[in-house]
Design an enzyme around this catalytic site. Sequence first.
Site: not given
Length: 488
Positions: A461, A120, A122, A189-190, A216, A155
């Site tokens: 994150h 992803h 984002d 995705e987030e 994934d 991520d």
Amino acid sequence: LVRKILAGIAAVLLLLIAVLLARAAALRSRQPRVHPIADLRVDAAPAAERLAGALRFRTVSRLDGLPVEPDQMLGLHRYLEQTFPGAHRALAREVVGGYSLLYTWRGSDPGLPPLLLLSHLDVVPVEAAGGRRWTVPPWSGRIAGGWIWGRGSLDDKLGVVGSLEAVELLLARGYRPRRTVLLAFGHDEEVGGRRGAAAIAALLARRGVRPELVLDEGGVLGERLIPGVAAPVALIGTAEKGYLSLELRVSSRGGHSSMPPSHTAIGILAAALARIEAHPMPARIAGATAESFAFLAPEMPLGPRLFLANRWLFEPLVLRSQAATPESNARVRTTAAVTMVEGGVKDNVLPEEARAVVNFRILPGDSIAQVEAHVRRVVADPRVAIGVYGQTADEPSPESSTAGAGFQLLARTVREVLPEAVVEPNLLSGGTDSRHYAALGAAPLRFVPMRLEAADLARIHGIDERLGVANFAEIVRFYAQLLRNGAG
Ligand SMILES: [Zn+2]
């Protein structure tokens, strides 16, 4: 007689120990035996520079699934085009759902089901206060000390840039796939993937795509993450937990606090929350967690191997040791976390309402309905209204079999590129975009070989997100070898 009884007990004990040892000794390694590959050299420094460049785009997604700064997302699109010209010539590129990207590398045999690699575009935001605590500015995409620093390095821009790097690497070697390869990069995705991954999956479903493999993010290459296993462990996510938040609400008449009832709305709510925490859902070793033990046990020293090989006897002990840390506890039961609470407006006013939210991560085998029923039974107080909170409620994913072609392909590739690694099927406690692709029929797997120690988990994150320069080169080799193995 006493001597005879004692001798009898001793004989039984010896027999028991012999059985335990025999079972531990009989465990055979589940690791595929392969030859490490010697080719596919990756030039680590320029590859790291290209990933660092992608980290400079602030591609944060909003709750409604749009980018906070659309220019930044479109800037990343252009950056990928400029940085990977070969891939953009050889692959067809489509924009889906406004900002997501779908690349198609057409195979020479269109009859073969394709490989589908998910990542992803984002990222999660950086809080202003947190940003100041970063070693380098979070959007600077800087390389220092052997690390690529920045939001998205783990991520999940490493997946986006890493898979495109692999395509470029293979193209430069004249490689052409027999099987079609699809790269799908969601843009939300987030925040749940409802605009991005869901739209790509719907498009692929309309085209009748039935992928051979869906890979994934989610699993990592854990270093010193599992006690008793010295080798890095490739945690391949074969299942993910479900997601549910319940709101508990208590209303009361309010009034002056000088003559209170014995329990205010807040007190009633607090008692209900305490009961939920005191009565977790039952623990069990099943599915992906049972598979994980089956793969790990043969690689462990005799002590832990003895316990894992003899779960018929030691199950309660194994479960108790699993429940001892939050990480391992999450592998064996549906967890409950009280995450929000609200009530009361003034120190001398009885609260008219109190509410709390409890977030559940549902173990495969349990269900949303079972969690709700459990909470109602445990709370057992008609004054507490219980309802679903928020937009997201997902049942646990189905389990992807370790005997399936996808897992075998992944396990073989991991061992060819990272010969020292131990492969382990694993239950993910977080959710990924892969659940949107369930309708395509393939059992998704979740893995990127980013090397993480326990202390690094908070970087995802969090503050000081970073990826090793040498590790990124391994990731590119992994994707390239996966494509060679899987696409022929
Ligand atoms: Zn992610």
